[in-house]
Write a protein that holds these residues in place. Structure first.
Motif, mmCIF file in Angstrom:
data_model
loop_
_atom_site.group_PDB
_atom_site.id
_atom_site.type_symbol
_atom_site.label_atom_id
_atom_site.label_comp_id
_atom_site.label_asym_id
_atom_site.label_seq_id
_atom_site.Cartn_x
_atom_site.Cartn_y
_atom_site.Cartn_z
ATOM 1 N N VAL A 1 -4.087 12.327 -3.449
ATOM 2 C CA VAL A 1 -3.122 11.275 -3.120
ATOM 3 C C VAL A 1 -2.519 11.519 -1.740
ATOM 4 C CG1 VAL A 1 -0.969 10.152 -3.783
ATOM 5 C CG2 VAL A 1 -2.589 10.865 -5.554
ATOM 6 N N LEU A 2 -2.141 12.761 -1.465
ATOM 7 C CA LEU A 2 -1.539 13.072 -0.177
ATOM 8 C C LEU A 2 -2.518 12.875 0.971
ATOM 9 C CD1 LEU A 2 0.551 16.257 -1.102
ATOM 10 C CD2 LEU A 2 1.386 13.930 -0.713
ATOM 11 N N LEU A 3 -3.788 13.157 0.728
ATOM 12 C CA LEU A 3 -4.802 12.914 1.748
ATOM 13 C C LEU A 3 -4.904 11.428 2.064
ATOM 14 C CD1 LEU A 3 -7.178 13.718 3.565
ATOM 15 C CD2 LEU A 3 -8.660 13.574 1.532
ATOM 16 N N GLU A 4 -4.927 10.601 1.016
ATOM 17 C CA GLU A 4 -5.038 9.159 1.258
ATOM 18 C C GLU A 4 -3.755 8.600 1.865
ATOM 19 O OE1 GLU A 4 -7.771 7.660 1.315
ATOM 20 O OE2 GLU A 4 -8.868 9.347 0.435
ATOM 21 N N ARG A 5 -2.630 9.184 1.549
ATOM 22 C CA ARG A 5 -1.385 8.783 2.217
ATOM 23 C C ARG A 5 -1.493 9.043 3.713
ATOM 24 N NH1 ARG A 5 3.903 7.670 1.119
ATOM 25 N NH2 ARG A 5 5.214 8.105 2.932
ATOM 26 N N ASN B 1 -7.326 4.742 -7.081
ATOM 27 C CA ASN B 1 -8.630 4.088 -7.066
ATOM 28 C C ASN B 1 -8.515 2.594 -6.775
ATOM 29 O OD1 ASN B 1 -10.363 6.310 -7.533
ATOM 30 N ND2 ASN B 1 -9.826 6.305 -9.698
ATOM 31 N N ARG B 2 -7.448 1.977 -7.249
ATOM 32 C CA ARG B 2 -7.251 0.555 -6.935
ATOM 33 C C ARG B 2 -7.117 0.356 -5.427
ATOM 34 N NH1 ARG B 2 -2.208 -3.116 -6.923
ATOM 35 N NH2 ARG B 2 -3.212 -5.110 -6.499
ATOM 36 N N LEU B 3 -6.351 1.229 -4.786
ATOM 37 C CA LEU B 3 -6.213 1.130 -3.335
ATOM 38 C C LEU B 3 -7.556 1.336 -2.640
ATOM 39 C CD1 LEU B 3 -4.370 1.040 -0.755
ATOM 40 C CD2 LEU B 3 -4.307 3.531 -0.922
ATOM 41 N N LEU B 4 -8.249 2.396 -3.009
ATOM 42 C CA LEU B 4 -9.463 2.769 -2.292
ATOM 43 C C LEU B 4 -10.607 1.786 -2.514
ATOM 44 C CD1 LEU B 4 -9.391 6.645 -2.671
ATOM 45 C CD2 LEU B 4 -8.672 5.239 -0.736
ATOM 46 N N ARG B 5 -10.661 1.136 -3.662
ATOM 47 C CA ARG B 5 -11.690 0.099 -3.868
ATOM 48 C C ARG B 5 -11.562 -1.005 -2.832
ATOM 49 N NH1 ARG B 5 -10.814 1.119 -9.413
ATOM 50 N NH2 ARG B 5 -9.209 -0.494 -9.531
ATOM 51 N N ASN B 6 -10.362 -1.211 -2.328
ATOM 52 C CA ASN B 6 -10.121 -2.233 -1.328
ATOM 53 C C ASN B 6 -10.210 -1.701 0.101
ATOM 54 O OD1 ASN B 6 -9.141 -4.903 -2.708
ATOM 55 N ND2 ASN B 6 -8.197 -3.247 -3.869
ATOM 56 N N ARG B 7 -10.564 -0.439 0.241
ATOM 57 C CA ARG B 7 -10.664 0.176 1.565
ATOM 58 C C ARG B 7 -12.084 0.627 1.899
ATOM 59 N NH1 ARG B 7 -6.486 -2.260 1.477
ATOM 60 N NH2 ARG B 7 -4.430 -1.416 1.997
ATOM 61 N N ASN C 1 0.822 -1.216 0.000
ATOM 62 C CA ASN C 1 0.000 0.000 0.000
ATOM 63 C C ASN C 1 0.855 1.264 0.000
ATOM 64 O OD1 ASN C 1 0.821 -0.452 2.670
ATOM 65 N ND2 ASN C 1 -1.150 0.120 3.560
ATOM 66 N N GLU C 2 1.964 1.262 0.750
ATOM 67 C CA GLU C 2 2.860 2.420 0.730
ATOM 68 C C GLU C 2 3.479 2.619 -0.647
ATOM 69 O OE1 GLU C 2 7.123 4.051 2.468
ATOM 70 O OE2 GLU C 2 6.275 2.227 3.332
ATOM 71 N N VAL C 3 3.932 1.537 -1.255
ATOM 72 C CA VAL C 3 4.590 1.642 -2.562
ATOM 73 C C VAL C 3 3.600 2.119 -3.619
ATOM 74 C CG1 VAL C 3 5.932 0.407 -4.303
ATOM 75 C CG2 VAL C 3 6.198 -0.186 -1.895
ATOM 76 N N LEU C 4 2.368 1.654 -3.541
ATOM 77 C CA LEU C 4 1.339 2.090 -4.481
ATOM 78 C C LEU C 4 1.092 3.589 -4.345
ATOM 79 C CD1 LEU C 4 -0.472 0.680 -6.621
ATOM 80 C CD2 LEU C 4 -2.268 0.592 -4.878
ATOM 81 N N LEU C 5 1.089 4.083 -3.120
ATOM 82 C CA LEU C 5 0.893 5.518 -2.904
ATOM 83 C C LEU C 5 2.110 6.329 -3.347
ATOM 84 C CD1 LEU C 5 -0.998 5.320 0.486
ATOM 85 C CD2 LEU C 5 -1.861 6.413 -1.598
ATOM 86 N N ILE C 6 3.313 5.773 -3.169
ATOM 87 C CA ILE C 6 4.506 6.452 -3.691
ATOM 88 C C ILE C 6 4.412 6.564 -5.203
ATOM 89 C CG2 ILE C 6 6.997 6.199 -4.071
ATOM 90 C CD1 ILE C 6 7.210 5.038 -1.254
#
Length: 446
Positions: A380-384, A353-359, A329-334
């Motif tokens: 992106v920074l908010l979701e990080r 969106n791929r990350l958030l679909r799973n959240r 998840n960290e690498v995806l956000l980077i």
């Protein structure tokens, strides 16, 4: 010439631990590692390697707060750290600096010992693997030191003092603080060696792998604000491993809903903190307010204390320890942030969106969209901020973003007194333990 005498303890601890972990030896002199299994055993002792990460970079941030009563019950060192004092924030001996350099010393023992073992066709895989692990772990601990005791990297200020670079197991070797620029250069050099030597899949995520080395390179370049290279290495990592947990499948009512060594973990490390644990550390209300009702992280990450406050239960350690390793998840956000900064907004949003679909709760998530670079980057920074809390990353994230002009400051009120840490303050480089300054003659952070 002053010397870091206390580093001598590292060798003694390394040899003594090796003796316990390996076949029994008749005396201490025979406990010196001589074979590849001996060296692997030194690196497999999780209490000295995986459990070496400190909590100062998290206690010093704004993820949590303590009530006046809880803070008063803590040690003077912890109270000083919590309020950003410039002295006596670490214990004098068994402190974060000691554990960090003990782990580094162990990697140097391994790297010096392995040179005495011939690499041949029969042992090449094992030889490379052990060597790669040692380079990775040395880089990881030097990098953490830079995050805690150095200022944020900037090409205009790379000559500022960072931390000593210990590249030898000789504890008589004098220690001096290298520049921040030299520190990052050494970390990158070690990680590139690690990535070339490590296998794609480790026996266990307690050990590093090639994807983990790529991930740590991505994190390193990200903290340097060299986003074209953080993108390159994040992409290299995700090509090899990109699993994400679906939070819909987790039990939000569990004491710790996210399992240890789960599918997202690339390399497992952790730290503990009596200040931060969910019996004492309260989540900053402004942080909790970022999660909407359909965001599963609201119940996966937080324990409702039934009194208007919340504790944290979302560690990837599956218990009260705090995950500080590397995960997908960290690498995806980077990668998403690096893409947004490169103006590749559709690709950045695809990762986000791929990350958030799973959240988010199934069938409730509305995909993010946008054509404005700043808008997408802010998303992106908010979701990080929401995804990576209490991993020891907030401290360096704020230092990095303040170099971008974010102007993020911290403040806390204790018994009516307000303590503040202003954006870009030199106090974002924490003071080095006084005992280290006394023995080694290092220059203290102001």
């Amino acid at each position: 010439m002053k010397r870091l005498i206390f580093l001598g303890m590292f060798l003694l601890l390394a040899f003594a631990s090796c003796k316990k972990f390996l076949d029994a030896k008749s005396n201490q002199s025979q406990a010196i590692p001589e074979t590849l299994p001996d060296l692997q055993a030194l690196l497999d002792q999780y209490q000295h390697i995986n459990y070496a990460d400190g909590n100062a970079a998290e206690v010093s941030t704004d993820d949590i707060y303590l009530t006046d009563a809880d803070l008063a019950a803590r040690t003077e060192n912890e109270r000083n750290m919590y309020t950003w004092q410039r002295s006596n924030i670490f214990l004098q001996d068994s402190n974060e600096w000691f554990y960090n350099y003990r782990a580094i010393n162990r990697t140097n023992v391994v790297l010096e010992s392995i040179r005495k073992i011939d690499r041949n066709a029969g042992n090449a895989f094992e030889w490379d693997n052990v060597s790669g692990q040692a380079y990775y772990l040395r880089a990881k601990n030097h990098l953490r030191g830079l995050y805690v005791w150095g200022n944020a990297y900037d090409e205009q200020s790379g000559s500022e003092l960072g931390v000593p670079l210990k590249l030898s197991a000789d504890f008589n070797e004098p220690s001096t603080r290298a520049t921040v620029e030299a520190g990052y250069a050494q970390v990158i050099s070690d990680l590139k060696r690690a990535a070339a030597a490590l296998p794609i899949k480790a026996v266990h995520v307690m050990r590093p792998s090639r994807p983990a080395a790529f991930a740590l390179l991505a994190r390193t370049y990200w903290s340097m604000r060299r986003y074209e290279l953080s993108l390159l290495y994040a992409d290299s990592c995700l090509l090899l491993k990109s699993d994400l947990l679906d939070y819909n499948l987790l039990n939000a009512s569990a004491a710790y809903p996210i399992g240890q060594f789960n599918a997202e973990v690339l390399q497992d490390s952790y730290f503990t903190s009596p200040v931060l644990n969910n019996a004492r550390g309260k989540i900053n209300p402004s942080l909790y307010a970022l999660y909407d009702a359909n965001d599963l992280r609201r119940t996966i990450f937080f324990n409702d204390n039934k009194n208007g406050t919340f504790g944290f239960k979302g560690s990837y350690e599956g218990n009260s320890n705090f995950f500080s390793g590397l995960a997908v998840n960290e690498v995806l956000l980077i990668r998403s942030e690096s893409l947004a900064r490169a103006g590749k907004l559709l690709e950045a949003l695809s990762d986000l969106n791929r990350l958030l679909r799973n959240r988010y709760r199934k069938n409730t998530f509305i995909e993010k969209s946008g054509a404005d670079q700043k808008e997408v980057l802010d998303m992106v920074l908010l979701e990080r901020r929401k995804e990576l809390l209490l991993r020891g990353l907030r401290w360096v994230d704020v230092k990095r973003l303040n170099r971008e002009g974010a102007g993020i400051s911290f403040s806390r009120s204790v018994k009516g007194t307000v303590y503040s840490l202003k954006a870009n303050s030199s106090a974002f480089a924490l003071p080095i333990p006084e005992r280290v300054i006394e023995i080694a003659g290092l220059e203290q952070n102001l």
